[in-house]
Design a protein around this motif. Structure first.
Motif, mmCIF file in Angstrom:
data_model
loop_
_atom_site.group_PDB
_atom_site.id
_atom_site.type_symbol
_atom_site.label_atom_id
_atom_site.label_comp_id
_atom_site.label_asym_id
_atom_site.label_seq_id
_atom_site.Cartn_x
_atom_site.Cartn_y
_atom_site.Cartn_z
ATOM 1 N N GLY A 92 23.312 16.641 -64.273
ATOM 2 C CA GLY A 92 23.562 17.976 -64.805
ATOM 3 C C GLY A 92 23.211 18.125 -66.269
ATOM 4 N N GLY A 93 22.751 17.049 -66.902
ATOM 5 C CA GLY A 93 22.305 17.162 -68.291
ATOM 6 C C GLY A 93 23.233 16.582 -69.336
ATOM 7 N N ASP A 94 24.198 15.744 -68.933
ATOM 8 C CA ASP A 94 25.112 15.124 -69.889
ATOM 9 C C ASP A 94 24.525 13.781 -70.318
ATOM 10 N N ALA A 95 24.029 13.726 -71.545
ATOM 11 C CA ALA A 95 23.369 12.514 -72.028
ATOM 12 C C ALA A 95 24.323 11.328 -72.081
ATOM 13 N N HIS A 96 25.584 11.570 -72.451
ATOM 14 C CA HIS A 96 26.537 10.465 -72.538
ATOM 15 C C HIS A 96 26.719 9.795 -71.179
ATOM 16 N N ALA A 97 26.794 10.599 -70.118
ATOM 17 C CA ALA A 97 26.938 10.035 -68.780
ATOM 18 C C ALA A 97 25.740 9.162 -68.432
ATOM 19 N N CYS A 98 24.550 9.611 -68.790
ATOM 20 C CA CYS A 98 23.344 8.806 -68.538
ATOM 21 C C CYS A 98 23.404 7.491 -69.305
ATOM 22 N N GLU A 99 23.894 7.539 -70.535
ATOM 23 C CA GLU A 99 24.004 6.325 -71.342
ATOM 24 C C GLU A 99 25.006 5.340 -70.746
ATOM 25 N N VAL A 100 26.120 5.855 -70.247
ATOM 26 C CA VAL A 100 27.105 4.975 -69.616
ATOM 27 C C VAL A 100 26.490 4.282 -68.398
ATOM 28 N N LEU A 101 25.805 5.042 -67.559
ATOM 29 C CA LEU A 101 25.156 4.449 -66.384
ATOM 30 C C LEU A 101 24.116 3.417 -66.808
ATOM 31 N N GLY A 102 23.390 3.721 -67.874
ATOM 32 C CA GLY A 102 22.406 2.776 -68.376
ATOM 33 C C GLY A 102 23.052 1.489 -68.850
ATOM 34 N N ALA A 103 24.161 1.614 -69.571
ATOM 35 C CA ALA A 103 24.852 0.436 -70.081
ATOM 36 C C ALA A 103 25.405 -0.409 -68.944
ATOM 37 N N TRP A 104 25.981 0.243 -67.926
ATOM 38 C CA TRP A 104 26.494 -0.504 -66.783
ATOM 39 C C TRP A 104 25.380 -1.242 -66.051
ATOM 40 N N ALA A 105 24.242 -0.583 -65.872
ATOM 41 C CA ALA A 105 23.121 -1.224 -65.182
ATOM 42 C C ALA A 105 22.553 -2.373 -66.017
ATOM 43 N N ARG A 106 22.470 -2.182 -67.317
ATOM 44 C CA ARG A 106 21.948 -3.224 -68.207
ATOM 45 C C ARG A 106 22.866 -4.443 -68.240
ATOM 46 N N ASP A 107 24.171 -4.193 -68.316
ATOM 47 C CA ASP A 107 25.136 -5.263 -68.521
ATOM 48 C C ASP A 107 25.673 -5.846 -67.217
ATOM 49 N N GLY A 108 25.290 -5.231 -66.086
ATOM 50 C CA GLY A 108 25.790 -5.728 -64.809
ATOM 51 C C GLY A 108 27.273 -5.504 -64.631
ATOM 52 N N VAL A 109 27.756 -4.328 -64.989
ATOM 53 C CA VAL A 109 29.180 -4.008 -64.863
ATOM 54 C C VAL A 109 29.493 -3.696 -63.404
ATOM 55 N N GLU A 110 30.196 -4.607 -62.754
ATOM 56 C CA GLU A 110 30.592 -4.488 -61.348
ATOM 57 C C GLU A 110 29.392 -4.228 -60.434
ATOM 58 N N GLN A 111 28.259 -4.783 -60.797
ATOM 59 C CA GLN A 111 27.037 -4.699 -60.002
ATOM 60 C C GLN A 111 26.071 -5.724 -60.594
ATOM 61 N N ALA A 112 25.040 -6.058 -59.833
ATOM 62 C CA ALA A 112 24.011 -6.925 -60.395
ATOM 63 C C ALA A 112 23.265 -6.171 -61.489
ATOM 64 N N ALA A 113 22.930 -6.864 -62.552
ATOM 65 C CA ALA A 113 22.180 -6.220 -63.631
ATOM 66 C C ALA A 113 20.876 -5.652 -63.068
ATOM 67 N N ALA A 114 20.541 -4.452 -63.512
ATOM 68 C CA ALA A 114 19.341 -3.759 -63.023
ATOM 69 C C ALA A 114 18.610 -3.160 -64.222
ATOM 70 N N PRO A 115 17.813 -3.965 -64.919
ATOM 71 C CA PRO A 115 17.173 -3.496 -66.157
ATOM 72 C C PRO A 115 16.291 -2.271 -65.971
ATOM 73 N N ALA A 116 15.571 -2.205 -64.845
ATOM 74 C CA ALA A 116 14.700 -1.044 -64.624
ATOM 75 C C ALA A 116 15.525 0.229 -64.491
ATOM 76 N N ASP A 117 16.657 0.148 -63.777
ATOM 77 C CA ASP A 117 17.538 1.314 -63.655
ATOM 78 C C ASP A 117 18.135 1.675 -65.014
ATOM 79 N N ALA A 118 18.495 0.649 -65.778
ATOM 80 C CA ALA A 118 19.047 0.897 -67.110
ATOM 81 C C ALA A 118 18.035 1.633 -67.975
ATOM 82 N N LEU A 119 16.789 1.178 -67.924
ATOM 83 C CA LEU A 119 15.747 1.828 -68.720
ATOM 84 C C LEU A 119 15.594 3.288 -68.325
#
Length: 339
Positions: free
Chosen positions: A249-276
């Motif tokens: 919906g256009g909330d940049a902070h939400a996108c950043e949180v998802l990126g950080a979780w994907a990068r850091d592997g928060v309760e999931q396998a790290a996914a650098p491409a998704d983080a990017l």
């Protein structure tokens, strides 16, 4: 003949609405935009505003701000208050056309007393931000109060937020009215007040109401509550889904949180491409820390193949959007606590 013209215009608008929302017909935003334009040509000022918005944003048609503005001018000239308000927004912030804040102010000051709360709330925003007018928060609050009293939920929410420090009881009353009028921001202010009072359960209830009212914009605080397990059982999967909806919906902070979780592997396998991808979306939404985080992923060459050229461009964009990011690497984004 005038009556027949009005009837034809009404038919065009009814058909456009059906096509735009899939009401008894397949979704067809391109035909909807065409039907709104035809109804405008037949003299229906309200349809001119719909056609103008379609061209401003590019819904069903190639984005063409100049043509969108031309439709809005016709609608405003025909007496449609919403077209005048949208014209003012375009001129105030230069959305695809050269900014003309003085003209925006003139339009809104003419429209506010004659056509009611939406124009008044938009004028209030100009005074809050000092766009084309001096910063004048007292004038803004007066306009928001007038618009709230007239039934504008957004104005009630804005007034509720503005009064929280100086008049918390009045602020809560305004925010509750905004929420009852269907504005998700009012519900969020109600939730924040409950959180500050130590009632996490009531806060989550208000955040849920905000999310139900506007899934694309109102779910961020509820996502944070699920992520933190505050006022509700911790549910990371639910938080992720809510952040995804809000990011879309256009909330940049939400996108950043998802990126950080994907990068850091928060309760999931790290996914650098998704983080990017998430950080790049945050950057597109004008978050400098999102640009910087994307640049970092492309710089070190560990999780992803290094791309110095793309990283440099992203860092330049980060500096353009937020100069402080240039001086000091921004902290990694984390979920904003549900206050």
């Amino acid at each position: 003949e005038p009556i027949a013209g009005v009837a034809r215009a009404g038919e065009q608008v009814a058909g456009a609405i059906a096509l735009l929302w899939g009401l008894g017909a397949p979704l067809d935003s391109a035909r909807a935009a065409l039907d709104f334009a035809r109804a405008c040509d037949l003299g229906m000022a309200r349809a001119c505003e719909d056609a103008g918005n379609a061209y401003l944003v590019g819904v069903g048609v190639q984005r063409d701000p100049a043509r969108g503005l031309a439709f809005l001018q016709r609608g405003c000239g025909g007496g449609d208050a919403r077209a005048c308000e949208m014209m003012a927004v375009v001129y105030a912030f230069g959305q695809g056309v050269p900014a003309d804040p003085a003209r925006a102010r003139t339009l809104l000051e003419d429209t506010c007393p004659r056509h009611g709360p939406r124009a008044c709330s938009t004028l209030a925003l100009l005074f809050v931000q000092g766009v084309g007018v001096p910063h004048d928060r007292d004038r803004a609050r007066h306009l928001f109060a007038s618009a709230c009293d007239a039934g504008d939920g957004f104005s009630c929410a804005m007034l509720g937020r503005a009064l929280r420090k100086t008049a918390p009881a009045a602020a809560l009353a305004r925010a509750r009215r905004g929420c009852a009028l269907g504005d998700d921001r009012g519900c969020i202010v109600v939730g924040e007040a409950a959180r500050e009072a130590g009632d996490d359960g009531a806060a989550v209830a208000a955040y849920q109401q905000a999310c139900d009212l506007a899934p694309s914009t109102g779910c961020g605080p509820l996502a944070a509550a699920y992520a933190d397990g505050r006022g509700v059982a911790r549910d990371h999967a639910r938080a992720r889904d809510l952040y995804r909806t809000t990011c879309d919906g256009g909330d940049a902070h939400a996108c950043e949180v998802l990126g950080a979780w994907a990068r850091d592997g928060v309760e999931q396998a790290a996914a650098p491409a998704d983080a990017l991808a998430m950080f790049q979306e945050a950057c597109r939404l004008m978050a400098p820390t999102g640009c910087d985080a994307a640049a970092a992923l492309l710089s070190d060459g560990r999780a992803l193949a290094a791309d110095p050229t793309a990283a440099q461009a992203l860092r330049a964009r980060a500096c353009e959007l937020g100069p402080t990011v240039c001086a000091q690497r921004a902290p990694r984004p984390r979920p904003r606590p549900a206050r």
